[in-house]
Motif scaffolding. Structure first.
Motif, PDB file in Angstrom:
ATOM      1  N   ALA A 199      55.236  45.364  19.138  1.00 18.28           N
ATOM      2  CA  ALA A 199      55.194  43.977  18.623  1.00 18.28           C
ATOM      3  C   ALA A 199      56.266  43.199  19.383  1.00 18.28           C
ATOM      4  O   ALA A 199      56.085  42.853  20.545  1.00 18.28           O
ATOM      5  CB  ALA A 199      55.386  43.977  17.116  1.00 18.28           C
TER       6      ALA A 199
ATOM      7  N   GLY B 128      59.165  44.506  20.143  1.00 16.87           N
ATOM      8  CA  GLY B 128      59.767  45.522  21.012  1.00 16.87           C
ATOM      9  C   GLY B 128      61.254  45.750  20.791  1.00 16.87           C
ATOM     10  O   GLY B 128      61.848  46.598  21.447  1.00 16.87           O
TER      11      GLY B 128
ATOM     12  N   ILE C 235      69.903  39.554   8.564  1.00 15.04           N
ATOM     13  CA  ILE C 235      69.921  40.127   9.925  1.00 15.04           C
ATOM     14  C   ILE C 235      70.900  39.334  10.787  1.00 15.04           C
ATOM     15  O   ILE C 235      71.639  39.886  11.595  1.00 15.04           O
ATOM     16  CB  ILE C 235      68.502  40.143  10.541  1.00 15.04           C
ATOM     17  CG1 ILE C 235      67.585  41.050   9.704  1.00 15.04           C
ATOM     18  CG2 ILE C 235      68.541  40.610  11.993  1.00 15.04           C
ATOM     19  CD1 ILE C 235      66.128  41.023  10.117  1.00 15.04           C
TER      20      ILE C 235
ATOM     21  N   CYS D  89      57.852  48.422   9.863  1.00 11.96           N
ATOM     22  CA  CYS D  89      57.450  49.725  10.421  1.00 11.96           C
ATOM     23  C   CYS D  89      58.530  50.332  11.325  1.00 11.96           C
ATOM     24  O   CYS D  89      58.299  51.348  11.961  1.00 11.96           O
ATOM     25  CB  CYS D  89      56.155  49.590  11.227  1.00 11.96           C
ATOM     26  SG  CYS D  89      54.736  49.135  10.229  1.00 11.96           S
TER      27      CYS D  89
ATOM     28  N   ASP E   9      74.533  44.361  11.809  1.00 15.99           N
ATOM     29  CA  ASP E   9      74.648  45.750  11.350  1.00 15.99           C
ATOM     30  C   ASP E   9      73.771  45.949  10.121  1.00 15.99           C
ATOM     31  O   ASP E   9      73.544  45.022   9.357  1.00 15.99           O
ATOM     32  CB  ASP E   9      76.092  46.069  10.945  1.00 15.99           C
ATOM     33  CG  ASP E   9      76.992  46.186  12.161  1.00 15.99           C
ATOM     34  OD1 ASP E   9      76.455  46.284  13.274  1.00 15.99           O
ATOM     35  OD2 ASP E   9      78.219  46.164  11.972  1.00 15.99           O
TER      36      ASP E   9
HETATM   37  C1  LIG Z   1      71.000  46.001  18.323  1.00 14.81           C
HETATM   38  C2  LIG Z   1      69.913  45.953  17.270  1.00 14.81           C
HETATM   39  C3  LIG Z   1      70.283  45.654  15.971  1.00 14.81           C
HETATM   40  C4  LIG Z   1      69.300  45.552  14.997  1.00 14.81           C
HETATM   41  N1  LIG Z   1      69.675  45.216  13.743  1.00 14.81           N
HETATM   42  C5  LIG Z   1      68.734  45.060  12.794  1.00 14.81           C
HETATM   43  C6  LIG Z   1      69.081  44.677  11.491  1.00 14.81           C
HETATM   44  O1  LIG Z   1      70.218  44.461  11.160  1.00 14.81           O
HETATM   45  N2  LIG Z   1      68.109  44.560  10.570  1.00 14.81           N
HETATM   46  C7  LIG Z   1      66.816  44.790  10.882  1.00 14.81           C
HETATM   47  O2  LIG Z   1      65.956  44.668  10.027  1.00 14.81           O
HETATM   48  N3  LIG Z   1      66.478  45.173  12.088  1.00 14.81           N
HETATM   49  C8  LIG Z   1      67.382  45.306  13.056  1.00 14.81           C
HETATM   50  N4  LIG Z   1      67.015  45.703  14.295  1.00 14.81           N
HETATM   51  C9  LIG Z   1      65.645  46.167  14.516  1.00 14.81           C
HETATM   52  C10 LIG Z   1      64.577  45.185  14.881  1.00 14.81           C
HETATM   53  O3  LIG Z   1      65.051  44.240  15.765  1.00 14.81           O
HETATM   54  C11 LIG Z   1      63.903  44.407  13.767  1.00 14.81           C
HETATM   55  O4  LIG Z   1      63.693  45.215  12.651  1.00 14.81           O
HETATM   56  C12 LIG Z   1      62.594  43.776  14.240  1.00 14.81           C
HETATM   57  O5  LIG Z   1      62.092  42.962  13.208  1.00 14.81           O
HETATM   58  C13 LIG Z   1      61.538  44.765  14.655  1.00 14.81           C
HETATM   59  O6  LIG Z   1      60.387  44.029  15.001  1.00 14.81           O
HETATM   60  P1  LIG Z   1      59.700  44.153  16.400  1.00 14.81           P
HETATM   61  O7  LIG Z   1      58.517  43.259  16.331  1.00 14.81           O
HETATM   62  O8  LIG Z   1      60.662  43.906  17.508  1.00 14.81           O
HETATM   63  O9  LIG Z   1      59.272  45.672  16.353  1.00 14.81           O
HETATM   64  P2  LIG Z   1      58.847  46.680  17.500  1.00 14.81           P
HETATM   65  O10 LIG Z   1      60.059  47.198  18.170  1.00 14.81           O
HETATM   66  O11 LIG Z   1      57.797  46.102  18.370  1.00 14.81           O
HETATM   67  O12 LIG Z   1      58.203  47.792  16.578  1.00 14.81           O
HETATM   68  C14 LIG Z   1      58.972  48.547  15.661  1.00 14.81           C
HETATM   69  C15 LIG Z   1      58.142  49.742  15.172  1.00 14.81           C
HETATM   70  O13 LIG Z   1      57.079  49.271  14.356  1.00 14.81           O
HETATM   71  C16 LIG Z   1      55.812  49.622  14.923  1.00 14.81           C
HETATM   72  N5  LIG Z   1      54.970  48.451  14.708  1.00 14.81           N
HETATM   73  C17 LIG Z   1      55.234  47.182  15.084  1.00 14.81           C
HETATM   74  N6  LIG Z   1      54.301  46.350  14.603  1.00 14.81           N
HETATM   75  C18 LIG Z   1      53.415  47.109  13.926  1.00 14.81           C
HETATM   76  C19 LIG Z   1      52.214  46.817  13.222  1.00 14.81           C
HETATM   77  N7  LIG Z   1      51.745  45.589  13.085  1.00 14.81           N
HETATM   78  N8  LIG Z   1      51.543  47.858  12.647  1.00 14.81           N
HETATM   79  C20 LIG Z   1      52.022  49.117  12.765  1.00 14.81           C
HETATM   80  N9  LIG Z   1      53.142  49.459  13.416  1.00 14.81           N
HETATM   81  C21 LIG Z   1      53.833  48.452  13.996  1.00 14.81           C
HETATM   82  C22 LIG Z   1      56.080  49.965  16.371  1.00 14.81           C
HETATM   83  O14 LIG Z   1      55.159  50.897  16.876  1.00 14.81           O
HETATM   84  C23 LIG Z   1      57.483  50.532  16.286  1.00 14.81           C
HETATM   85  O15 LIG Z   1      57.459  51.877  15.895  1.00 14.81           O
HETATM   86  C24 LIG Z   1      67.939  45.815  15.310  1.00 14.81           C
HETATM   87  C25 LIG Z   1      67.593  46.122  16.624  1.00 14.81           C
HETATM   88  C26 LIG Z   1      68.570  46.202  17.596  1.00 14.81           C
HETATM   89  C27 LIG Z   1      68.142  46.533  19.006  1.00 14.81           C
END
Ligand SMILES: Cc1cc2nc3c(=O)[nH]c(=O)nc-3n(C[C@H](O)[C@H](O)[C@H](O)COP(=O)(O)OP(=O)(O)OC[C@H]3O[C@@H](n4cnc5c(N)ncnc54)[C@H](O)[C@@H]3O)c2cc1C
Length: 331
Positions: A30, A32, A100, A116, A237
């Motif tokens: 998504a 990433g 966040i 997820c 964090d």
């Molecule tokens: C330095 C750092 C700090 C962070 N701190 C926080 C924080 O404080 N709080 C927080 O909540 N998050 C945090 N995150 C994690 C993340 O950024 C968020 O949770 C974000 O919302 C994830 O969404 P994404 O779309 O980038 O997910 P992705 O990285 O694209 O996906 C995350 C996971 O979900 C799966 N996925 C994605 N979409 C779907 C879907 N529609 N159906 C099924 N599976 C799916 C993917 O396969 C993967 O396993 C952090 C990340 C980093 C790198």
């Protein structure tokens, strides 16, 4: 990073076809922000990565006026959600996203990705697997951020999502599509998250070939819901403990309540004990405090995480006060 095939479908049907289990191990991409670091460290090594960023239907925010529901596409970014004003009745979700506190993560991360995302457990993130013998190793090792509830089995990590407790407390449901081309089902958020029993299991009920397409929030009579997180700092964090509360009031009395803890168990942890402690009573310092105490009454501690009990208790108390429109203190 291992080599993998990259696919960018434009429709839900194409995405499901590309994720089909018989076509090799695939991961959904998504925003990433969580998956890419895991790919880089080779903690996950799919043969195909399927980006869902180009699927328009997953980017929608729609109010179903007839049913009073709010339908959110899994590909909506956290920032789009905050800016949409759609969360007016659902402060519990807004609080979790605001916690966040990272413009970059909120602009890139999606709702589906957040719920997820994989556990932050450092044993898992450093490539030791999610379970295997980790249960024993974690129990004897550095477990200060690990679970205080539901930790009796091999899974000792805490569920990573900040939004998930709010979804369970609000009675949300998830639309899941796949693995067949026309297959869809609706799963209550309370049944979606699960504790993995073996290493191949996920922290949710998604099977290979399935993805979350939409999150459906039911109508609420009033915005008497909230999330409260106990955090070490204001940065991105992870919270040390959190709770979401959703209340239905009858005058000053609580008519019904759902209280769900976060960051304390391998799943968002519903606490019927906390809900029972305020049912039929007014919300005040003393009833909210009693709910906090009830929520942790079954905590089972590891060697280094006893401090989380007080934090979880406080999170529950303050989430309930906040949901009832009272000053929870602590800001
Ligand atoms: C330095 C750092 C700090 C962070 N701190 C926080 C924080 O404080 N709080 C927080 O909540 N998050 C945090 N995150 C994690 C993340 O950024 C968020 O949770 C974000 O919302 C994830 O969404 P994404 O779309 O980038 O997910 P992705 O990285 O694209 O996906 C995350 C996971 O979900 C799966 N996925 C994605 N979409 C779907 C879907 N529609 N159906 C099924 N599976 C799916 C993917 O396969 C993967 O396993 C952090 C990340 C980093 C790198």
């Amino acid at each position: 990073m291992h080599d993998f095939e990259f696919a960018a479908p434009q429709t839900e049907a194409e995405a499901v076809a590309l994720l089909a289990p018989e076509r090799g191990r695939a991961e959904v991409l998504a925003g990433g922000t969580d998956l890419v670091p895991l790919l880089e460290k080779m903690v996950v090594a799919p043969s195909r990565v399927v980006s869902i960023a180009g699927i328009a239907s997953l980017k929608m925010i729609r109010r179903d006026d007839e049913r009073g529901e709010l339908v959110l596409g899994a590909g909506v970014t956290l920032d789009e959600l905050l800016k949409s004003d759609s969360l007016a009745d659902y402060p519990a979700i807004r609080h979790a996203i605001e916690g966040i506190n990272s413009p970059q993560l909120q602009a890139q991360g999606t709702l589906g990705g957040e719920i997820c995302r994989r556990p932050m457990c450092w044993y898992y993130r450093s490539g030791h697997g999610l379970l295997a013998d980790r249960g024993r190793e974690v129990a004897a090792g550095d477990n200060r951020y690990h679970a205080i509830l539901g930790n009796g089995g091999a899974a000792k990590f805490v569920h990573a999502s900040r939004i998930a407790p709010a979804l369970v407390a609000l009675g949300a449901s998830l639309r899941i599509i796949g693995p067949g081309p026309d297959e869809e089902k609706y799963v209550p958020a309370g049944d979606f998250f699960r504790t993995p029993r073996s290493d191949g299991d996920r922290e949710n009920v998604l099977m290979p070939g399935e993805l979350v397409s939409h999150i459906i929030l039911p109508a609420v009579e009033s915005a008497t819901n909230a999330t409260y997180e106990v955090r070490q700092s204001a940065g991105p964090d992870m919270p040390l403990a959190a709770a979401a509360a959703s209340l239905e009031m009858l005058g000053p009395m609580v008519k019904s309540a759902r209280v769900v803890l976060g960051q304390v168990a391998p799943v968002p942890w519903p606490s019927p004990e906390a809900a029972a402690a305020i049912l039929g009573r007014p919300v005040d310092e003393s009833t909210a405090e009693a709910a906090g105490a009830a929520a942790v009454s079954r905590a089972t501690l590891l060697s280094g995480n006893a401090y989380k009990v007080q934090l979880a208790k406080t999170a529950v108390k303050r989430a309930i006060l906040l949901a009832a429109g009272q000053d929870p203190g602590g800001f």
